[in-house]
Enzyme design. Structure first.
Site, short mmCIF file in Angstrom:
data_model
loop_
_atom_site.label_atom_id
_atom_site.label_comp_id
_atom_site.label_asym_id
_atom_site.label_seq_id
_atom_site.Cartn_x
_atom_site.Cartn_y
_atom_site.Cartn_z
CG ASN A 10 -1.73 1.23 1.39
OD1 ASN A 10 -1.81 2.04 0.47
ND2 ASN A 10 -2.36 1.39 2.56
CE LYS A 12 -0.05 3.11 4.89
NZ LYS A 12 0.14 3.19 6.34
CG HIS A 96 -5.66 1.88 5.44
ND1 HIS A 96 -5.14 2.79 6.32
CD2 HIS A 96 -4.68 0.96 5.23
CE1 HIS A 96 -3.90 2.45 6.61
NE2 HIS A 96 -3.59 1.34 5.95
CD GLU A 98 -2.75 5.36 6.91
OE1 GLU A 98 -2.79 5.40 5.66
OE2 GLU A 98 -1.84 4.78 7.54
CD GLU A 168 -3.15 -2.42 7.44
OE1 GLU A 168 -2.08 -2.65 6.87
OE2 GLU A 168 -3.75 -1.35 7.32
N GLY A 174 3.04 2.09 10.92
CA GLY A 174 4.03 3.16 10.80
C GLY A 174 4.77 3.46 12.09
CB SER A 214 5.65 -2.07 11.87
OG SER A 214 5.32 -0.72 12.17
P1 13P Z 1 3.36 0.30 7.64
O1 13P Z 1 3.83 -0.98 7.00
O2 13P Z 1 4.10 1.50 7.15
O3 13P Z 1 3.29 0.18 9.13
O4 13P Z 1 1.84 0.53 7.14
C1 13P Z 1 0.94 -0.50 7.25
C2 13P Z 1 -0.28 -0.16 6.52
O5 13P Z 1 -1.05 0.70 6.94
C3 13P Z 1 -0.54 -0.84 5.25
O6 13P Z 1 -1.82 -0.59 4.79
#
Ligand code: 13P
Length: 252
Positions: A10, A12, A96, A98, A168, A174, A214
């Site tokens: 992803n 983003k 997601h 976010e 997740e 992150g 992560s």
């Molecule tokens: P990270 O791998 O940067 O922690 O992000 C995970 C994520 O949100 C994937 O959709």
């Protein structure tokens, strides 16, 4: 019973066009020899057309980072399933954390997105996950059950390949903190049990459940060694060609 592993990147809100093209081309090369697993990338919408061209004839599946339910009309800022299909997109990330936490998307809205994707034969990757606060107050399973049931209201699954789930934990995204492999396994088994209560057992046992938060080259093998971890949804580490190459070449 076989569940083909799926490693998903992803991106983003990252990459300009040149970076997207480079990363997509490198990912296509890295995935060329991987016949026993699926690899997916979700670039930003602005790069999808170019990335689609580069992925033509590759083994990499193209995904969108979000999707609307309607085919067209007054939905400012949204992208419809036919628009995505026209570009060669076959999967879409939905719900997601976010989207949920920064943009306030509700379970009901997310359910409409899942429904719209499936009605157009696009495979939704439905994300669920608890916040740190919810985890510390021991509400993890209740939160996941609510997100899962509400996200899948009135959804029928006849083909287990038509739906993918991603666990997740928000506190792991992150942050460099990953759920321990055994902990991820426990939650994935719980999610699978919920799926078995919602759908036919054979279907539930074949739906893929990805872990995200992560994921890096150093922890992918241990995560993929868990029985109910069927893949990974990777953020930051999918933006570097070498680290994503190592992740898709996991041993597990
Ligand atoms: P990270 O791998 O940067 O922690 O992000 C995970 C994520 O949100 C994937 O959709």
């Amino acid at each position: 019973m076989t569940r083909t592993p799926l490693i998903a990147g992803n991106w983003k809100m990252n990459t300009n066009l040149a970076e997207a093209e480079q990363l997509a081309a490198a990912t296509a090369r890295a995935a060329a020899d991987l016949l026993d697993r699926d690899v997916m990338i979700a670039p930003p919408f602005t790069a999808i057309a170019q990335v689609a061209d580069l992925l033509h004839d590759s083994r990499v599946i193209l995904a969108a980072q979000n999707i609307c339910w309607a085919e067209k009309g007054a939905f400012t800022g949204e992208i419809s399933p036919p628009m995505l299909k026209e570009l060669g997109v076959s999967m879409a990330i939905v719900g997601h954390s976010e989207r949920r936490h920064i943009f306030g998307e509700s379970d009901a809205l997310i359910n409409r997105r899942v429904t719209g994707a499936m009605e157009h034969q696009l495979v939704p990757v439905l994300c669920i996950g608890e916040t740190l606060d919810e985890r510390e107050s021991e509400r993890t399973k209740a939160v996941l059950e609510k997100q899962l049931r509400a996200g899948l209201v009135e959804i029928t699954v006849n083909d287990p390949a038509a739906l993918v789930l991603a666990y997740e934990p928000v506190w792991a995204i992150g942050t460099g903190k990953t759920a321990a492999p055994a902990e991820a396994q426990e939650i994935h088994a719980f999610i699978r049990k919920l799926l078995a209560a919602m759908f036919e057992k054979d279907i539930a046992s074949q739906i893929r459940i990805l872990y995200g938060g992560s994921v890096v080259p150093d922890n992918i093998d241990a995560l993929m060694g868990q029985e109910d971890v069927d893949g990974a949804l990777v953020g930051g580490a999918a933006l570097k060609a070498e680290s994503f190459e190592r992740i898709i070449h996991f041993n597990g």
